[in-house]
Design an enzyme around this catalytic site. Sequence first.
Site, PDB file in Angstrom:
ATOM      1  N   ARG A 107      53.761  35.189  50.582  1.00  0.00           N
ATOM      2  CA  ARG A 107      53.806  34.039  51.486  1.00  0.00           C
ATOM      3  C   ARG A 107      53.760  32.727  50.432  1.00  0.00           C
ATOM      4  O   ARG A 107      53.794  31.728  51.124  1.00  0.00           O
ATOM      5  CB  ARG A 107      52.466  34.188  52.253  1.00  0.00           C
ATOM      6  CG  ARG A 107      52.292  35.216  53.054  1.00  0.00           C
ATOM      7  CD  ARG A 107      51.137  35.042  53.962  1.00  0.00           C
ATOM      8  NE  ARG A 107      51.079  33.833  54.761  1.00  0.00           N
ATOM      9  CZ  ARG A 107      51.796  33.639  55.959  1.00  0.00           C
ATOM     10  NH1 ARG A 107      52.613  34.612  56.175  1.00  0.00           N
ATOM     11  NH2 ARG A 107      51.911  32.672  56.484  1.00  0.00           N
ATOM     12  N   CYS A 131      50.561  40.161  53.666  1.00  0.00           N
ATOM     13  CA  CYS A 131      49.861  41.298  54.200  1.00  0.00           C
ATOM     14  C   CYS A 131      50.175  41.192  55.661  1.00  0.00           C
ATOM     15  O   CYS A 131      50.078  40.073  56.370  1.00  0.00           O
ATOM     16  CB  CYS A 131      48.348  41.182  54.059  1.00  0.00           C
ATOM     17  SG  CYS A 131      48.278  41.599  52.024  1.00  0.00           S
ATOM     18  N   ASP A 324      38.665  38.441  52.670  1.00  0.00           N
ATOM     19  CA  ASP A 324      39.185  39.563  51.813  1.00  0.00           C
ATOM     20  C   ASP A 324      37.973  40.195  51.284  1.00  0.00           C
ATOM     21  O   ASP A 324      38.453  41.475  50.671  1.00  0.00           O
ATOM     22  CB  ASP A 324      40.118  38.643  50.568  1.00  0.00           C
ATOM     23  CG  ASP A 324      40.983  37.670  51.241  1.00  0.00           C
ATOM     24  OD1 ASP A 324      42.102  38.418  51.585  1.00  0.00           O
ATOM     25  OD2 ASP A 324      40.726  36.693  51.190  1.00  0.00           O
ATOM     26  N   VAL A 346      38.457  35.104  60.705  1.00  0.00           N
ATOM     27  CA  VAL A 346      39.515  34.643  60.106  1.00  0.00           C
ATOM     28  C   VAL A 346      40.856  35.059  60.383  1.00  0.00           C
ATOM     29  O   VAL A 346      41.820  34.304  60.700  1.00  0.00           O
ATOM     30  CB  VAL A 346      39.440  34.635  58.638  1.00  0.00           C
ATOM     31  CG1 VAL A 346      40.762  33.787  57.713  1.00  0.00           C
ATOM     32  CG2 VAL A 346      38.182  33.867  58.077  1.00  0.00           C
TER      33      VAL A 346
HETATM   34  C1  EPZ Z   1      45.048  32.711  52.124  1.00  0.00           C
HETATM   35  O1  EPZ Z   1      45.915  32.927  53.008  1.00  0.00           O
HETATM   36  C2  EPZ Z   1      44.987  34.056  51.115  1.00  0.00           C
HETATM   37  N1  EPZ Z   1      46.399  34.165  50.446  1.00  0.00           N
HETATM   38  C3  EPZ Z   1      44.647  35.128  51.887  1.00  0.00           C
HETATM   39  O2  EPZ Z   1      44.395  35.986  50.953  1.00  0.00           O
HETATM   40  C4  EPZ Z   1      43.225  34.687  52.576  1.00  0.00           C
HETATM   41  O3  EPZ Z   1      42.525  35.926  52.984  1.00  0.00           O
HETATM   42  C5  EPZ Z   1      43.127  33.511  53.230  1.00  0.00           C
HETATM   43  O4  EPZ Z   1      43.892  32.356  52.642  1.00  0.00           O
HETATM   44  C6  EPZ Z   1      41.785  33.055  53.480  1.00  0.00           C
HETATM   45  O5  EPZ Z   1      40.904  32.747  52.808  1.00  0.00           O
HETATM   46  C7  EPZ Z   1      46.733  33.510  49.632  1.00  0.00           C
HETATM   47  O6  EPZ Z   1      46.022  32.518  49.199  1.00  0.00           O
HETATM   48  C8  EPZ Z   1      48.060  33.727  48.994  1.00  0.00           C
HETATM   49  P1  EPZ Z   1      44.973  30.676  55.865  1.00  0.00           P
HETATM   50  P2  EPZ Z   1      46.485  31.861  54.060  1.00  0.00           P
HETATM   51  O7  EPZ Z   1      45.981  29.571  56.176  1.00  0.00           O
HETATM   52  O8  EPZ Z   1      46.495  30.751  53.265  1.00  0.00           O
HETATM   53  C9  EPZ Z   1      45.794  30.573  60.761  1.00  0.00           C
HETATM   54  C10 EPZ Z   1      44.929  38.097  49.974  1.00  0.00           C
HETATM   55  O9  EPZ Z   1      45.048  39.521  50.053  1.00  0.00           O
HETATM   56  N2  EPZ Z   1      46.640  29.811  60.535  1.00  0.00           N
HETATM   57  O10 EPZ Z   1      43.627  30.189  55.292  1.00  0.00           O
HETATM   58  O11 EPZ Z   1      47.751  32.610  54.561  1.00  0.00           O
HETATM   59  C11 EPZ Z   1      45.898  32.072  60.252  1.00  0.00           C
HETATM   60  O12 EPZ Z   1      46.721  32.859  60.963  1.00  0.00           O
HETATM   61  C12 EPZ Z   1      45.474  37.177  50.986  1.00  0.00           C
HETATM   62  O13 EPZ Z   1      44.959  37.744  49.011  1.00  0.00           O
HETATM   63  C13 EPZ Z   1      47.379  29.179  61.739  1.00  0.00           C
HETATM   64  O14 EPZ Z   1      47.360  29.402  62.572  1.00  0.00           O
HETATM   65  O15 EPZ Z   1      45.365  31.719  54.989  1.00  0.00           O
HETATM   66  C14 EPZ Z   1      44.553  32.484  60.098  1.00  0.00           C
HETATM   67  O16 EPZ Z   1      44.264  32.976  60.979  1.00  0.00           O
HETATM   68  C15 EPZ Z   1      45.213  37.813  52.591  1.00  0.00           C
HETATM   69  N3  EPZ Z   1      48.658  28.319  61.243  1.00  0.00           N
HETATM   70  C16 EPZ Z   1      43.617  31.447  59.683  1.00  0.00           C
HETATM   71  O17 EPZ Z   1      44.471  30.138  59.898  1.00  0.00           O
HETATM   72  C17 EPZ Z   1      49.060  27.910  60.042  1.00  0.00           C
HETATM   73  O18 EPZ Z   1      49.847  27.267  59.988  1.00  0.00           O
HETATM   74  C18 EPZ Z   1      43.536  31.183  58.043  1.00  0.00           C
HETATM   75  O19 EPZ Z   1      44.678  31.253  57.227  1.00  0.00           O
HETATM   76  C19 EPZ Z   1      48.168  28.501  58.941  1.00  0.00           C
HETATM   77  C20 EPZ Z   1      47.227  29.404  59.112  1.00  0.00           C
END
Ligand code: EPZ
Length: 450
Positions: A107, A131, A324, A346
Amino acid sequence: MEVALTGTAPLADVLTVHGGTPLHGSIRVRGAKNLVSKAMVAALLGDGPSTLYDVPNIRDVEVVRGLLELHGVRVTDGAADGELVLDPGNAESANVDQINVHAGSSRIPILFCGPLLHRLGHAFIPDLGGCHIGPRPIDFHMQALREFGAIVDKTPGGLHLTAPNGLHGTKFKLPYPSVGATEQVLLTAVRAEGVTELRNAAVEPEIIDLICVLQKMGAIIKVHTDRVIEVEGVPRLGGYTHRPIPDRIEAASWAAAALATGGDVSVRGARQADMMTFLNVYRSVGGAFAIDDSSEGGIRFWHPGGELRATALETDVHPGFMTDWQQPLVVALTQARGLSIVHETVYEQRLGYTEALNKMGATIQVYRECLGGTPCRFGRRNFRHSAVIAGPSKLHAADLVIPDLRAGFSHLIAALAAEGTSRVYGVNLINRGYEDFESKLSALGAHVER
Ligand code: EPZ
């Protein structure tokens, strides 16, 4: 999830786990995957080379390295183990077909948008991987980039972005404190013209560490109270030298493995300040820990004997209990007496792995309702995002297929805790985020073989 044993999973991707042995010993965690990969992208914003220490040897780092190299960034291994030098001096547009080789593998490419727009005036971002824990949309990212003045063109292979009038500071409120979207705004705002104010920002330790990286490069970023981040754009940034925060997700995974197997594991490098919420829960379920204040630092985690206690917890953005940390801990909760309740707020689909645990003898029921103090975004949307875990359950061996990174490690923990010999298919996925996990398992006395 049960594997079809007639399937064609390559043998090299299958781990045989002889369970029932408590893990004992000491291992080390290095720089956090979820900071290191972003700091590598930030190097694109500098005029000079950057140096990053303690970089783990994991697949996500390889993917970002490959993408940076395709864009003309010279990435070399430094003198010290885990040292990476990133020189963006000759950054250039990459060939779309070559970029597509990386499509679907991570990602992180989405975070190239701002830095490439600043550097080259345009960007191509391949389809994203990562993932499978829910739809994982990128609407916040796209909205924010448009606010800065970017034009986003969606094509079947990926996204084309341009900024014909440059990127300009903006006021933007995130609908949810997304980690990635906050990083997107930071990496774009630091060199945009004028001031950017981001409200409802994520403030995870990895984000604060990214802000430290950007500040070292010359950025001006203020973190206010109440999730407000203000960035004053500057025309140029230099390189940085940085030692990342340790990987608190990996540390918690080993901590959960110690608890689930009745073992005693010292995680060298783990840092108390980043794991306070986890440590509180660990203690309340009956796990023991001790902080090592030596220069390397670390945390020793162990099962002190007796019964573990059930608990109720909700995952949340920082400073809440990290999503996580959820899957590894649930394996340990199958060994706690009573009913534990886990409300995942989340990601909407992060409990699918419990099916595999049930096949191993656990008693876990998942619900669509919000079984927590706070109704969340998923309550009315038909997602099975709450779990009730009844324990203690005797786990027995099974054949398992790894669905995603964190759930994959949980499968491994379950196999280690179970009586008998399990086969875990798709273990290479674990290399995405856990460095040398097989050597670490062996160092802790686990009986595993490919
Ligand atoms: C980061 O993902 C981490 N990945 C994830 O770890 C982690 O679980 C997550 O943050 C939460 O702490 C990396 O840093 C590479 P988010 P990210 O944007 O940034 C929604 C691992 O295994 N959302 O905070 O992709 C989304 O669907 C991974 O190391 C939207 O709706 O997570 C989710 O429900 C897995 N629209 C929530 O926000 C968007 O444009 C949080 O996602 C963006 C996100």
